[in-house]
Design a protein around this motif. Structure first.
Motif, PDB file in Angstrom:
ATOM      1  N   LEU A  27     -22.420   2.511  -3.514  1.00  0.00           N
ATOM      2  CA  LEU A  27     -21.850   3.488  -3.973  1.00  0.00           C
ATOM      3  C   LEU A  27     -20.338   3.401  -4.280  1.00  0.00           C
ATOM      4  CD1 LEU A  27     -23.449   5.851  -1.452  1.00  0.00           C
ATOM      5  CD2 LEU A  27     -23.981   5.801  -3.766  1.00  0.00           C
ATOM      6  N   GLY A  28     -19.918   1.907  -3.853  1.00  0.00           N
ATOM      7  CA  GLY A  28     -18.479   1.741  -4.353  1.00  0.00           C
ATOM      8  C   GLY A  28     -17.827   1.125  -3.074  1.00  0.00           C
ATOM      9  N   ARG A  29     -16.563   0.575  -3.477  1.00  0.00           N
ATOM     10  CA  ARG A  29     -15.736  -0.075  -2.323  1.00  0.00           C
ATOM     11  C   ARG A  29     -14.369   0.800  -2.354  1.00  0.00           C
ATOM     12  NH1 ARG A  29     -14.916  -6.432  -2.487  1.00  0.00           N
ATOM     13  NH2 ARG A  29     -17.023  -6.038  -1.483  1.00  0.00           N
ATOM     14  N   ILE A  30     -13.895   0.890  -1.244  1.00  0.00           N
ATOM     15  CA  ILE A  30     -12.705   1.631  -0.689  1.00  0.00           C
ATOM     16  C   ILE A  30     -11.924   0.712  -0.312  1.00  0.00           C
ATOM     17  CG2 ILE A  30     -12.067   3.818  -0.029  1.00  0.00           C
ATOM     18  CD1 ILE A  30     -14.873   4.525   1.079  1.00  0.00           C
ATOM     19  N   ALA A  31     -10.562   0.525  -1.124  1.00  0.00           N
ATOM     20  CA  ALA A  31      -9.518  -0.209  -0.361  1.00  0.00           C
ATOM     21  C   ALA A  31      -8.738   0.468   0.487  1.00  0.00           C
ATOM     22  CB  ALA A  31      -8.467  -0.621  -1.794  1.00  0.00           C
ATOM     23  N   PRO A  32      -7.917   0.056   1.301  1.00  0.00           N
ATOM     24  CA  PRO A  32      -7.310   0.554   2.486  1.00  0.00           C
ATOM     25  C   PRO A  32      -6.382   1.674   1.924  1.00  0.00           C
ATOM     26  CG  PRO A  32      -7.446  -1.660   2.947  1.00  0.00           C
ATOM     27  CD  PRO A  32      -7.850  -1.570   1.562  1.00  0.00           C
ATOM     28  N   GLY A  33      -6.570   2.987   2.195  1.00  0.00           N
ATOM     29  CA  GLY A  33      -5.508   3.946   1.815  1.00  0.00           C
ATOM     30  C   GLY A  33      -6.224   4.741   0.754  1.00  0.00           C
ATOM     31  N   GLU A  34      -7.305   4.273   0.457  1.00  0.00           N
ATOM     32  CA  GLU A  34      -8.045   5.230  -1.006  1.00  0.00           C
ATOM     33  C   GLU A  34      -9.105   6.026  -0.565  1.00  0.00           C
ATOM     34  OE1 GLU A  34      -5.192   3.519  -3.411  1.00  0.00           O
ATOM     35  OE2 GLU A  34      -6.884   4.807  -4.233  1.00  0.00           O
ATOM     36  N   THR A  35      -9.723   6.819  -1.519  1.00  0.00           N
ATOM     37  CA  THR A  35     -10.925   7.749  -1.261  1.00  0.00           C
ATOM     38  C   THR A  35     -11.766   7.209  -2.275  1.00  0.00           C
ATOM     39  OG1 THR A  35      -9.426   9.463   0.006  1.00  0.00           O
ATOM     40  CG2 THR A  35     -11.388  10.121  -1.013  1.00  0.00           C
ATOM     41  N   LEU A  36     -13.140   7.561  -1.677  1.00  0.00           N
ATOM     42  CA  LEU A  36     -14.343   7.279  -2.777  1.00  0.00           C
ATOM     43  C   LEU A  36     -14.837   8.654  -2.495  1.00  0.00           C
ATOM     44  CD1 LEU A  36     -16.251   5.679  -4.264  1.00  0.00           C
ATOM     45  CD2 LEU A  36     -17.548   5.150  -2.317  1.00  0.00           C
ATOM     46  N   GLU A  37     -15.244   9.349  -3.656  1.00  0.00           N
ATOM     47  CA  GLU A  37     -15.904  10.664  -3.645  1.00  0.00           C
ATOM     48  C   GLU A  37     -17.097  10.362  -4.568  1.00  0.00           C
ATOM     49  OE1 GLU A  37     -12.971  13.094  -5.493  1.00  0.00           O
ATOM     50  OE2 GLU A  37     -11.873  13.310  -3.657  1.00  0.00           O
TER      51      GLU A  37
END
Length: 122
Positions: A38-48
């Protein structure tokens, strides 16, 4: 003139914010046999992301390339590169006749596991 059998599209909207210091990978088990990144989320980021929702049955699904509804069995996020062993399960409501509420979580990889909490109201 006939009315369509499925007059309104329903979906489950999910937003995961990485509140930790390490990247997170998220995935889903689809129809018992498949998994989907579904995806990778970097610190401080949001995955929708979102999934379809069958209001009549409460089934959460993802459409495949042929347009078939493939049931979503589980969703998780965990430490990038080691997501499954360090995962936190993302809850999916499945109630026939009730539209699901959006899911908004703050997640962080901490001490060999991933912890998620409901996002604070803004």
């Amino acid at each position: 003139m006939t009315a369509p059998a499925f007059a309104a599209q329903h979906s489950v909207e999910i937003a995961i914010t990485n509140t930790g210091d390490a990247g997170l990978d998220c995935g889903a088990a689809i129809a018992h046999w498949f998994s989907e990144d579904l995806g990778r989320i970097a610190p401080g980021e949001t995955l929708e992301f979102s999934f379809g929702y069958d209001l009549a049955t409460g089934t959460v699904f993802r459409l495949n390339e042929a347009g078939d509804e493939m049931a979503v069995q589980r969703v998780w996020c965990g430490l990038a590169g080691n997501a499954w062993p360090t995962r936190a399960e993302i809850p999916l409501e499945r109630r026939a006749g009730e539209a699901p509420a959006p899911v908004a979580l703050d997640c962080a990889a901490v001490e060999g596991t991933t912890r998620c909490t409901a996002k604070a109201a803004e």
